[in-house]
Structure formats: structure tokens, C-alpha cells
Design an enzyme around this catalytic site. Structure first.
Site: not given
Ligand code: GLV
Length: 384
Positions: A107, A130, A156, A252, A276
Site C-alpha cells: 500500500s 493513491y 485505488t 481497484k 473497499h
Molecule cells: C485505506 O485504504 C483504508 O481503508 O483504511
């Protein structure tokens, strides 16, 4: 360890071993957690078709994702703050995934940096991006992922603003944790965790700190996203990312067939049907309930993957039967990490593998590419 026989065992163990603020960060959904619950409830409505007296002696759970062999139709999803579930969590999870022959995604909001992980593992991993307001920084992250030989970029697209998770606010979630009166006992009673974090490479957001001025002080995910994430993000930016990233691109956070078609037009190599993990738009449908229409819309043009609520090999079979080529998991391996570091992540993957194997046997399937809607007992449920 003998007593871990299911993902639920790993969750219970992680709850004992990881400070509450980080355990609850992982397990929470946004707002009323309706979508979080729907992800599970809708999966459980799918009934598998039992078949008997089929020769299943040559079962093979391996497949290909993005043209590469994977031991299972399974990937580790990008998870922020992994290094706060266990010291060096990103490195340990990546090693476990690579040893098991499946992809790991690092990430942007990780504790170990891209370079830390690249230096500590043998094979390429994936990087999740991101898009922040500072496009120069975004470009530098993409360049760092390229230099680290990351083999795919997971963009994302469902988090330009952060869905509120009540517990993060109540717990004062921060990286590293601030020790205050109300969490001192919690941390003091997690000595293994404290030890692993104390001797870890880092205790801040490794991809951010030291790379852009002012980022040394970034402590909170919510604060950082509110300030830095770009709500103007649009399909044009995906084209821009496509132009600066030479490798495979995955989108995603797609939950609608129309967005899936737009994603295909960008030339994405895969899309992940995802809400998510129920952490963003509360009230959105479960990922699994949107999978059939998205797979019908774009499944012949791109790889369609799914995440959200996958907790077992049986769930993998359900998602594959409905058109997913593979699934990402988040919480199951996070629980493994909290429960037992690298061995815990390895255990989580192994649980999926064994459950999928038995599920294939009992549904009369030998190979992953044979799985389809014919493996459902009552067809696709009506989730409305
Ligand atoms: C970040 O992607 C979260 O879901 O905390």
C-alpha cells in the site's frame, strides 16, 4: 500453530495480540457498517452445488493472473499500516505470499517503504497507488515503484475522500500510536507486539516520510487523506497514470458496470470489483452482488477480480463461479499477521488453499478454469 484451523481463529488471536486501535482499524467498516455486513451476508446466500462420484484425483488450484502463474486464484490486497499489526508487517506478509506463490500488494500508506520491501524479498511485488494533489509526488511514487521493479500497479479509485470509521476517531488512531492514559494498559499487555514494533525498520508511513517536506509529521490516515487526496480525480488522471507507468495496471474499487466499461477503455489489465471492504460508501451493495453484471459487461475484455468479505476457500469458489478470475483478501491475512507474523500470514493462505481444494473435490471440479455458474445449486441469488 495447531490451534489455528480457520480464519476466525486467526482473527480471535489477532484481537488478543494487537493493540485495539490497530485491530479495530482493520476490522471496521464505515458508518453503520451496512455494506461491511452485506459483503458477508450476500456471499452466504450463494449455495454451492454438491456433485458426487466424479474423479477428482487430479485437482489443481493454480491459475494465471495477468498472464503469470499463481498457486491459487488469490492475491493479498493493499492494506495501510500493516507494519502496525506486527513490526515489519509488509515484509513478512510479502515473504509469506511469495513463498506460497501468490501476489502481494504494497500500500501507499504502508509502514515499510517500497525500497524496504524490495530489499528484503526475492521476487517482484505489486504497488498500490493513491493519487494525491501533489502530482509531482505521485509521479515520484510511480518512479520508485518502477525502480523497485514492481510488476503491477494497483490504482485505488474509490478513496478520494475517506469514509468515516467511528472507531478510528474514538481510538485516536495514529502512527506510531500515542500512548495515553486510556490505551497504556492495552499496549502494555501486548508485549510481543511492542517488541516487534520497537525493533522494526520503521514506525511511520515509510513511503511518505523523508520524501516530501512536512511528511515526517504525518501521523493520521484520516488527516493525511483529507488534506492530500484529490477529490478532483477523474478518468483523465487514469490516462495520465497509464502514460507514466510502463507495466500492468489494475483499477481497484469498481462497483458499477458502467464504470467497469470506462475502466476497460483506459486499457486496464484488470479491475477489482470492490467496495473497499465496506470501508467507504456505506449503503453500497456488496461486492459479490455486483460481480455478475460486471463480469457479464467486461469479463471477456479484461480480468475481473473481486474483494470484500472473502473469508474461506468456499467463498473463493463462490466468487469464481460468479465470474471472478481471482480474489483479493485483506482482513484474513491481516489477522494472520497480527496473530503470528509471517507464519500467521502463511497459515491464512494455507487455510484458503486447503478449503478451496476440498471445495473443488466436493463440487466435482479439477481445475480453476472449469468453475462457473454450473457449480451453483440455485443459480445467482436475487440480492435486491
Ligand atoms: C485505506 O485504504 C483504508 O481503508 O483504511
Amino acid at each position: 500453530m495447531k490451534h489455528w484451523t480457520s480464519i476466525e481463529d486467526l482473527r480471535l488471536d489477532a484481537r488478543r495480540k494487537v493493540p485495539r486501535m490497530f485491530y479495530e482499524y482493520a476490522m471496521s467498516g464505515s458508518y453503520n457498517e451496512e455494506t461491511l455486513r452485506a459483503n458477508r451476508a450476500d456471499l452466504e446466500k450463494i449455495k454451492l452445488r454438491q456433485r458426487v462420484l466424479v474423479d477428482v484425483s487430479g485437482r489443481d488450484p493454480s491459475t494465471t493472473v495477468l498472464g503469470e502463474r499463481a498457486a491459487l486464484p488469490l492475491m493479498l490486497a493493499p492494506i495501510g499500516l500493516l507494519g502496525m499489526q506486527h513490526g515489519n508487517g509488509e515484509i513478512l506478509a510479502c515473504r509469506a505470499a511469495q513463498a506460497a506463490g501468490i501476489p502481494f500488494t504494497l500500500s501507499t500508506m504502508s509502514v515499510c517503504s517500497i525500497e524496504d520491501v524490495a530489499a528484503a524479498v526475492d521476487k517482484p511485488f505489486w504497488f498500490q497507488l493513491y493519487v494525491m494533489r501533489d502530482r509531482g509526488f505521485v509521479r515520484s511514487l510511480v518512479e520508485r515503484a518502477t525502480a523497485a521493479q514492481c510488476s503491477a500497479l494497483v490504482l485505488t479509485v474509490d478513496l478520494q475522500v475517506l469514509g468515516q470509521r467511528h472507531r478510528d476517531i474514538k481510538n485516536g488512531l495514529s502512527v506510531p500510536p500515542k500512548i495515553r492514559f486510556n490505551n497504556a494498559i492495552d499496549v502494555a499487555t501486548k508485549p510481543r507486539w511492542a517488541w516487534s514494533v520497537a525493533f522494526a525498520k520503521r514506525r511511520t508511513f515509510g513511503n511518505l516520510a523523508g520524501h516530501v517536506k512536512g511528511m515526517e509529521s504525518v501521523k493520521s490516515l484520516a488527516g493525511w487523506t483529507n488534506e492530500q487526496f484529490d477529490p478532483s480525480l477523474s478518468w483523465k488522471d487514469v490516462d495520465w497514470i497509464r502514460s507514466i507507468w510502463p507495466g500492468k495496471l489494475i483499477l481497484k474499487g469498481i462497483l458499477d458496470p458502467e464504470d467497469a466499461r470506462a475502466g476497460v477503455k483506459t486499457g486496464a489489465d484488470a479491475i477489482v470489483v470492490s467496495n473497499h471492504g465496506g470501508r467507504q460508501l456505506d449503503g453500497a451493495p456488496s461486492s459479490i452482488s455486483m460481480l455478475p453484471s460486471i463480469a457479464d459487461a467486461v469479463g471477456s475484455e479484461t480480468e475481473v477480480w473481486l474483494d470484500g468479505g472473502i473469508r474461506s476457500g468456499q467463498d473463493l469458489m463462490r466468487a469464481l463461479a460468479l465470474g471472478a478470475r481471482a480474489c483479493m483478501i485483506g482482513r484474513p491475512f491481516v489477522y494472520g499477521l497480527g496473530a503470528g507474523g509471517q507464519a500467521g500470514v502463511a497459515k491464512a493462505i494455507d487455510i484458503f488453499k486447503k478449503e478451496l481444494d476440498v471445495t473443488m473435490a466436493l463440487t466435482g471440479v479439477q481445475r480453476i478454469d472449469q468453475i462457473g455458474r454450473q457449480n451453483l445449486a440455485f443459480g445467482v441469488p436475487d440480492w435486491r
